[in-house]
Design a protein around this motif. Structure first.
Motif, PDB file in Angstrom:
ATOM      1  N   ARG A 125       0.754  -1.059   0.121  1.00 28.08           N
ATOM      2  CA  ARG A 125       0.113  -0.028  -0.050  1.00 28.08           C
ATOM      3  C   ARG A 125       0.484   1.467   0.036  1.00 28.08           C
ATOM      4  O   ARG A 125       0.455   1.853  -0.333  1.00 28.08           O
ATOM      5  N   LYS A 126       2.096   1.114   0.654  1.00 21.77           N
ATOM      6  CA  LYS A 126       3.142   2.572   0.828  1.00 21.77           C
ATOM      7  C   LYS A 126       4.327   2.044   0.251  1.00 21.77           C
ATOM      8  O   LYS A 126       4.644   0.506   0.333  1.00 21.77           O
ATOM      9  N   LYS A 127       4.875   2.719  -0.178  1.00 20.49           N
ATOM     10  CA  LYS A 127       6.313   2.872  -0.530  1.00 20.49           C
ATOM     11  C   LYS A 127       6.755   2.239   0.613  1.00 20.49           C
ATOM     12  O   LYS A 127       7.207   3.035   1.863  1.00 20.49           O
ATOM     13  N   PRO A 128       7.321   1.081   0.756  1.00 24.04           N
ATOM     14  CA  PRO A 128       8.964   0.993   1.531  1.00 24.04           C
ATOM     15  C   PRO A 128       9.990   1.641   2.114  1.00 24.04           C
ATOM     16  O   PRO A 128       9.804   2.385   1.231  1.00 24.04           O
ATOM     17  N   ASP A 129      10.342   2.154   3.354  1.00 27.12           N
ATOM     18  CA  ASP A 129      11.073   2.814   3.245  1.00 27.12           C
ATOM     19  C   ASP A 129      13.144   2.300   3.019  1.00 27.12           C
ATOM     20  O   ASP A 129      13.046   1.092   2.934  1.00 27.12           O
ATOM     21  N   ASN A 130      13.891   3.152   2.693  1.00 28.02           N
ATOM     22  CA  ASN A 130      15.244   2.499   1.985  1.00 28.02           C
ATOM     23  C   ASN A 130      15.504   1.144   3.622  1.00 28.02           C
ATOM     24  O   ASN A 130      16.069   0.535   2.795  1.00 28.02           O
ATOM     25  N   ALA A 131      15.657   1.514   4.673  1.00 29.98           N
ATOM     26  CA  ALA A 131      16.009   0.466   5.054  1.00 29.98           C
ATOM     27  C   ALA A 131      14.816  -1.021   4.919  1.00 29.98           C
ATOM     28  O   ALA A 131      16.084  -1.851   4.804  1.00 29.98           O
ATOM     29  N   THR A 132      13.871  -0.798   4.930  1.00 34.41           N
ATOM     30  CA  THR A 132      13.000  -2.216   4.314  1.00 34.41           C
ATOM     31  C   THR A 132      13.348  -2.813   3.382  1.00 34.41           C
ATOM     32  O   THR A 132      13.564  -3.471   3.265  1.00 34.41           O
ATOM     33  N   LEU A 133      13.856  -1.692   2.429  1.00 35.98           N
ATOM     34  CA  LEU A 133      14.243  -2.015   1.116  1.00 35.98           C
ATOM     35  C   LEU A 133      15.133  -2.943   1.017  1.00 35.98           C
ATOM     36  O   LEU A 133      14.881  -3.799   0.339  1.00 35.98           O
ATOM     37  N   LEU A 134      16.452  -2.205   1.691  1.00 32.54           N
ATOM     38  CA  LEU A 134      17.549  -3.126   1.778  1.00 32.54           C
ATOM     39  C   LEU A 134      17.471  -4.737   2.932  1.00 32.54           C
ATOM     40  O   LEU A 134      17.431  -5.660   2.083  1.00 32.54           O
ATOM     41  N   LYS A 135      16.916  -4.528   3.755  1.00 33.19           N
ATOM     42  CA  LYS A 135      16.225  -6.203   3.973  1.00 33.19           C
ATOM     43  C   LYS A 135      15.172  -6.336   2.743  1.00 33.19           C
ATOM     44  O   LYS A 135      15.202  -8.232   3.177  1.00 33.19           O
ATOM     45  N   LEU A 136      14.852  -6.843   2.059  1.00 30.23           N
ATOM     46  CA  LEU A 136      14.194  -6.998   1.677  1.00 30.23           C
ATOM     47  C   LEU A 136      14.747  -7.791   0.738  1.00 30.23           C
ATOM     48  O   LEU A 136      14.675  -8.745  -0.002  1.00 30.23           O
ATOM     49  N   TYR A 137      15.548  -6.787  -0.259  1.00 31.45           N
ATOM     50  CA  TYR A 137      16.712  -6.939  -1.440  1.00 31.45           C
ATOM     51  C   TYR A 137      17.497  -8.382  -0.396  1.00 31.45           C
ATOM     52  O   TYR A 137      17.844  -9.241  -1.545  1.00 31.45           O
ATOM     53  N   SER A 138      18.166  -7.841   0.373  1.00 31.74           N
ATOM     54  CA  SER A 138      18.937  -8.853   1.266  1.00 31.74           C
ATOM     55  C   SER A 138      18.849 -10.344   1.395  1.00 31.74           C
ATOM     56  O   SER A 138      18.855 -11.326   0.894  1.00 31.74           O
ATOM     57  N   LYS A 140       8.557 -13.153   6.169  1.00 27.01           N
ATOM     58  CA  LYS A 140       7.689 -11.981   6.938  1.00 27.01           C
ATOM     59  C   LYS A 140       7.882 -10.636   7.522  1.00 27.01           C
ATOM     60  O   LYS A 140       7.144 -10.042   7.417  1.00 27.01           O
ATOM     61  N   GLN A 141       8.766  -9.904   6.719  1.00 22.86           N
ATOM     62  CA  GLN A 141       9.276  -8.896   6.545  1.00 22.86           C
ATOM     63  C   GLN A 141       8.053  -8.138   4.922  1.00 22.86           C
ATOM     64  O   GLN A 141       7.199  -7.330   6.044  1.00 22.86           O
ATOM     65  N   VAL A 142       7.609  -9.006   3.967  1.00 25.56           N
ATOM     66  CA  VAL A 142       6.671  -8.802   3.320  1.00 25.56           C
ATOM     67  C   VAL A 142       5.083  -8.276   3.833  1.00 25.56           C
ATOM     68  O   VAL A 142       4.494  -7.627   3.757  1.00 25.56           O
ATOM     69  N   GLU A 143       4.732  -9.557   5.113  1.00 23.00           N
ATOM     70  CA  GLU A 143       3.586  -9.710   5.968  1.00 23.00           C
ATOM     71  C   GLU A 143       3.524  -8.583   6.480  1.00 23.00           C
ATOM     72  O   GLU A 143       2.156  -7.528   7.003  1.00 23.00           O
ATOM     73  N   ARG A 144       4.645  -8.228   7.202  1.00 18.93           N
ATOM     74  CA  ARG A 144       3.935  -6.878   8.127  1.00 18.93           C
ATOM     75  C   ARG A 144       4.209  -5.357   7.309  1.00 18.93           C
ATOM     76  O   ARG A 144       3.162  -4.425   7.554  1.00 18.93           O
ATOM     77  N   LEU A 145       4.612  -5.344   5.941  1.00 19.89           N
ATOM     78  CA  LEU A 145       4.552  -4.153   4.967  1.00 19.89           C
ATOM     79  C   LEU A 145       3.252  -4.431   5.092  1.00 19.89           C
ATOM     80  O   LEU A 145       2.450  -3.380   4.713  1.00 19.89           O
ATOM     81  N   ASN A 146       1.980  -5.011   4.382  1.00 23.94           N
ATOM     82  CA  ASN A 146       1.028  -5.217   4.103  1.00 23.94           C
ATOM     83  C   ASN A 146      -0.205  -5.305   5.144  1.00 23.94           C
ATOM     84  O   ASN A 146      -0.641  -4.799   4.518  1.00 23.94           O
ATOM     85  N   ARG A 147       0.425  -5.369   6.425  1.00 20.32           N
ATOM     86  CA  ARG A 147      -0.144  -4.979   7.529  1.00 20.32           C
ATOM     87  C   ARG A 147      -0.129  -3.550   7.756  1.00 20.32           C
ATOM     88  O   ARG A 147      -1.590  -2.936   8.644  1.00 20.32           O
ATOM     89  N   GLU A 148       0.780  -2.873   7.407  1.00 21.14           N
ATOM     90  CA  GLU A 148       0.539  -0.881   7.757  1.00 21.14           C
ATOM     91  C   GLU A 148      -0.014  -1.026   7.251  1.00 21.14           C
ATOM     92  O   GLU A 148      -0.775  -0.583   5.516  1.00 21.14           O
TER      93      GLU A 148
END
Length: 91
Positions: free
Chosen positions: A24-37, A83-91
């Motif tokens: 729903r909203k664009k993740p911040d850079n720290a979250t994007l780095l986590k997802l990438y890694s 888990k990270q994606v699920e957390r994003l989709n709850r926000e």
């Protein structure tokens, strides 16, 4: 039994990868780095090659984030990605 569980994890991982593109909203850079890694660790294993240098700040940050996961199993990386994606989709 173990193969079915692995297939289930892979299916959830692929679904999460698709869902990550539709948050729903664009993740911040720290979250994007986590997802990438987590994604790179899950799909390619430990980081390889040289760290990008010079003015490639994004490449360097990605390399550093991925290298922190060295030794993490692909299954664990997939689970953390999900888990990270699920957390994003709850926000």
């Amino acid at each position: 039994m173990a193969a079915a569980k692995k297939d289930d994890l892979k299916a959830k991982f692929e679904a999460a990868a698709a869902a990550a593109k539709k948050t729903r909203k664009k993740p911040d850079n720290a979250t994007l780095l986590k997802l990438y890694s987590y994604y790179k660790q899950a799909t390619e294993g430990d980081v390889k090659g040289e760290r990008p240098g010079g003015f490639d700040f994004v490449g360097g940050a990605k390399f550093d984030a991925w290298s922190k996961l060295k030794g993490t199993s692909k299954d664990e990386a997939m689970t953390n990605y999900i888990k990270q994606v699920e957390r994003l989709n709850r926000e």
